[in-house]
Design a protein around this motif. Structure first.
Motif, PDB file in Angstrom:
ATOM      1  N   GLU A 103       0.821  -1.157  -0.058  1.00  0.00           N
ATOM      2  CA  GLU A 103       0.254  -0.037  -0.002  1.00  0.00           C
ATOM      3  C   GLU A 103       0.460   1.717   0.100  1.00  0.00           C
ATOM      4  OE1 GLU A 103      -3.841   2.607  -0.521  1.00  0.00           O
ATOM      5  OE2 GLU A 103      -2.797  -0.278  -0.432  1.00  0.00           O
ATOM      6  N   TYR A 104       1.902   0.919   1.119  1.00  0.00           N
ATOM      7  CA  TYR A 104       2.967   2.330   1.139  1.00  0.00           C
ATOM      8  C   TYR A 104       3.227   2.614  -0.466  1.00  0.00           C
ATOM      9  CZ  TYR A 104       1.792   3.060   5.745  1.00  0.00           C
ATOM     10  OH  TYR A 104       1.649   3.240   7.598  1.00  0.00           O
ATOM     11  N   ARG A 105       4.061   1.359  -1.222  1.00  0.00           N
ATOM     12  CA  ARG A 105       4.598   1.684  -2.508  1.00  0.00           C
ATOM     13  C   ARG A 105       3.759   2.331  -3.571  1.00  0.00           C
ATOM     14  NH1 ARG A 105       8.023  -3.773  -2.849  1.00  0.00           N
ATOM     15  NH2 ARG A 105      10.103  -3.090  -1.572  1.00  0.00           N
ATOM     16  N   ARG A 106       2.175   1.585  -3.086  1.00  0.00           N
ATOM     17  CA  ARG A 106       1.337   2.360  -4.188  1.00  0.00           C
ATOM     18  C   ARG A 106       1.374   3.946  -3.847  1.00  0.00           C
ATOM     19  NH1 ARG A 106      -3.869   3.059  -4.384  1.00  0.00           N
ATOM     20  NH2 ARG A 106      -3.844   2.690  -1.954  1.00  0.00           N
ATOM     21  N   LEU A 107       0.921   3.986  -2.876  1.00  0.00           N
ATOM     22  CA  LEU A 107       0.848   5.120  -2.634  1.00  0.00           C
ATOM     23  C   LEU A 107       1.993   6.606  -2.998  1.00  0.00           C
ATOM     24  CD1 LEU A 107      -0.636   5.371   1.336  1.00  0.00           C
ATOM     25  CD2 LEU A 107      -1.996   5.910  -0.812  1.00  0.00           C
ATOM     26  N   LEU A 108       3.462   5.157  -2.177  1.00  0.00           N
ATOM     27  CA  LEU A 108       4.600   6.169  -3.305  1.00  0.00           C
ATOM     28  C   LEU A 108       4.277   6.186  -4.052  1.00  0.00           C
ATOM     29  CD1 LEU A 108       7.500   5.121  -0.280  1.00  0.00           C
ATOM     30  CD2 LEU A 108       6.022   7.256  -0.752  1.00  0.00           C
ATOM     31  N   ASP A 109       4.600   5.474  -4.994  1.00  0.00           N
ATOM     32  CA  ASP A 109       4.942   5.093  -6.555  1.00  0.00           C
ATOM     33  C   ASP A 109       3.413   6.084  -6.982  1.00  0.00           C
ATOM     34  OD1 ASP A 109       6.680   3.409  -6.589  1.00  0.00           O
ATOM     35  OD2 ASP A 109       5.204   1.665  -7.139  1.00  0.00           O
ATOM     36  N   GLY A 110       3.059   6.278  -6.458  1.00  0.00           N
ATOM     37  CA  GLY A 110       1.219   7.454  -6.720  1.00  0.00           C
ATOM     38  C   GLY A 110       1.657   8.681  -7.291  1.00  0.00           C
ATOM     39  N   GLU A 111       2.284   8.507  -6.120  1.00  0.00           N
ATOM     40  CA  GLU A 111       3.511  10.136  -5.814  1.00  0.00           C
ATOM     41  C   GLU A 111       3.956  11.027  -6.453  1.00  0.00           C
ATOM     42  OE1 GLU A 111       4.127  10.895  -1.620  1.00  0.00           O
ATOM     43  OE2 GLU A 111       1.851  10.612  -1.071  1.00  0.00           O
ATOM     44  N   ASP A 112       5.098   9.497  -7.050  1.00  0.00           N
ATOM     45  CA  ASP A 112       5.728   9.932  -7.683  1.00  0.00           C
ATOM     46  C   ASP A 112       5.543  10.353  -8.963  1.00  0.00           C
ATOM     47  OD1 ASP A 112       7.922   9.499  -5.886  1.00  0.00           O
ATOM     48  OD2 ASP A 112       8.513   7.223  -6.088  1.00  0.00           O
TER      49      ASP A 112
END
Length: 132
Positions: free
Chosen positions: A121-130
């Protein structure tokens, strides 16, 4: 006539004496044979009494040996029973430990799975912010 009667009586008497002597001889032989048989039977009886005593002694020895063997096997059986009881207790403890370890593993696996989901979930969130 008196002489003839006397000869007849003497002949009769001599015949009776011979018969009695024959009977005495036969009875003496029979008595001797019976005495010999009694001696033989007494020797046989003594031999059988000695053998009986020997068998009684052997029986007592075998009974003592049997009692000793029973006592030893009873002690061994008691020892083996205590070993079996100890092993059963160890097996019960091992099963309990295994169940406890399995429960801990399930808990840790559940935590790992949740953490992996959270990381994802954090990766998805981080990838989404990137990506913004």
């Amino acid at each position: 006539m008196a002489a003839k009667s006397r000869r007849d009586v003497e002949a009769w008497y001599q015949g009776k004496v011979e018969v009695v002597q024959q009977q005495v001889t036969q009875h003496t032989e029979s008595l001797q044979s019976s005495k010999t048989e009694i001696k033989d039977l007494n020797r046989t009886l003594q031999g059988l009494q000695i053998e009986l005593q020997s068998l009684h002694t052997m029986k007592q020895s075998l009974e003592a040996n049997l009692a000793d063997t029973n006592a030893r096997y009873s002690a061994q059986l008691s020892h083996l029973q205590s070993v079996v009881t100890s092993l059963e207790a160890q097996l019960t403890q091992l099963r309990a430990d295994t169940e406890h370890s399995a429960e801990e593993y399930r808990i840790l696996l559940d935590i790992k799975t949740r953490l992996e989901l959270e990381i994802a979930e954090y990766r998805r969130l981080l990838d989404g912010e990137d990506g913004r």
